[in-house]
Scaffold this motif. Structure first.
Motif, mmCIF file in Angstrom:
data_model
loop_
_atom_site.group_PDB
_atom_site.id
_atom_site.type_symbol
_atom_site.label_atom_id
_atom_site.label_comp_id
_atom_site.label_asym_id
_atom_site.label_seq_id
_atom_site.Cartn_x
_atom_site.Cartn_y
_atom_site.Cartn_z
ATOM 1 N N SER A 108 1.056 -1.340 -0.077
ATOM 2 C CA SER A 108 0.440 -0.418 0.104
ATOM 3 C C SER A 108 0.701 1.433 -0.287
ATOM 4 C CB SER A 108 -1.066 0.565 1.539
ATOM 5 O OG SER A 108 -1.898 -0.828 1.046
ATOM 6 N N VAL A 138 -8.711 0.544 -10.961
ATOM 7 C CA VAL A 138 -8.502 1.161 -9.798
ATOM 8 C C VAL A 138 -9.646 0.866 -8.648
ATOM 9 C CG1 VAL A 138 -6.207 1.884 -10.187
ATOM 10 C CG2 VAL A 138 -8.150 3.264 -9.348
ATOM 11 N N ARG A 141 -9.593 -0.852 -5.176
ATOM 12 C CA ARG A 141 -8.083 -0.993 -4.482
ATOM 13 C C ARG A 141 -7.803 0.351 -4.120
ATOM 14 N NH1 ARG A 141 -4.266 -1.705 -7.992
ATOM 15 N NH2 ARG A 141 -4.938 -1.342 -9.832
ATOM 16 N N MET A 153 -3.546 4.053 -1.979
ATOM 17 C CA MET A 153 -3.397 2.776 -3.049
ATOM 18 C C MET A 153 -3.182 1.528 -1.929
ATOM 19 S SD MET A 153 -1.812 4.580 -6.224
ATOM 20 C CE MET A 153 -0.489 5.013 -5.199
ATOM 21 N N ASN A 154 -4.459 0.462 -2.209
ATOM 22 C CA ASN A 154 -3.804 -1.406 -1.050
ATOM 23 C C ASN A 154 -3.743 -2.075 -2.932
ATOM 24 O OD1 ASN A 154 -4.327 0.517 1.060
ATOM 25 N ND2 ASN A 154 -6.363 -0.013 0.484
ATOM 26 N N SER A 155 -3.580 -3.229 -2.550
ATOM 27 C CA SER A 155 -3.401 -3.639 -2.848
ATOM 28 C C SER A 155 -2.880 -3.753 -4.532
ATOM 29 C CB SER A 155 -4.608 -4.993 -3.300
ATOM 30 O OG SER A 155 -4.803 -5.457 -2.115
ATOM 31 N N LEU A 156 -1.532 -2.782 -4.228
ATOM 32 C CA LEU A 156 -0.799 -2.670 -4.948
ATOM 33 C C LEU A 156 -0.378 -3.151 -6.631
ATOM 34 C CD1 LEU A 156 0.596 0.717 -3.688
ATOM 35 C CD2 LEU A 156 -0.515 0.892 -5.934
ATOM 36 N N LYS A 157 -0.448 -3.445 -7.724
ATOM 37 C CA LYS A 157 0.580 -4.158 -8.615
ATOM 38 C C LYS A 157 1.753 -3.277 -9.437
ATOM 39 C CE LYS A 157 -4.765 -6.070 -9.313
ATOM 40 N NZ LYS A 157 -5.501 -6.007 -10.309
ATOM 41 N N ASP A 177 0.837 -0.350 -11.962
ATOM 42 C CA ASP A 177 0.511 0.297 -11.112
ATOM 43 C C ASP A 177 1.328 1.422 -11.176
ATOM 44 O OD1 ASP A 177 -1.769 -1.344 -8.700
ATOM 45 O OD2 ASP A 177 -2.648 -0.162 -10.502
#
Length: 124
Positions: A17, A64, A67, A83-87, A90
């Protein structure tokens, strides 16, 4: 005039995050819709999220949604992007923007002011 300065970017592992902040100068901050956009080198700047001047309305890009959360504190002249559960996808430079109009249907060229951006890098 509104000047925007972003902070909070960095390098994070996938699933992690980050919380981005955008500090605005000027007394009229609360009259602007605020948004976040992102841009990868060689790609077009794309919409991420936006919030109305009052904070009562938000909207997000499909990529997004679920998330990311945008919020604002008009007393502090600041807008945030949690921002959570970033990929890895991103990864980009994230820019804050202000618009003297609706927070909906916001194309990049409809922004009135831009910040210089903060880098977000997500490793796999």
């Amino acid at each position: 005039q509104v000047q925007l300065v972003e902070s909070g970017g960095g390098l994070v592992q996938a699933g992690g995050s980050l919380r981005l902040s955008c500090a605005a100068s000027g007394r009229t901050f609360s009259s602007y819709a605020m948004g976040w956009f992102r841009q990868d080198p060689g790609k077009l700047r794309e919409f991420v999220a936006a919030i109305s001047w009052s904070g009562s309305k938000t909207n997000y890009a499909d990529s997004v949604k679920g998330r990311v959360t945008i919020s604002r504190d008009n007393a502090k002249n600041t807008v945030y992007l949690q921002m959570n559960s970033l990929k890895p996808e991103d990864t980009a430079v994230y820019h804050c923007a202000a618009r003297a109009g609706s927070s909906r249907g916001w194309a990049p060229n409809e922004s009135d002011y831009w910040g210089q951006g903060t880098q977000v890098s997500v490793s796999s």
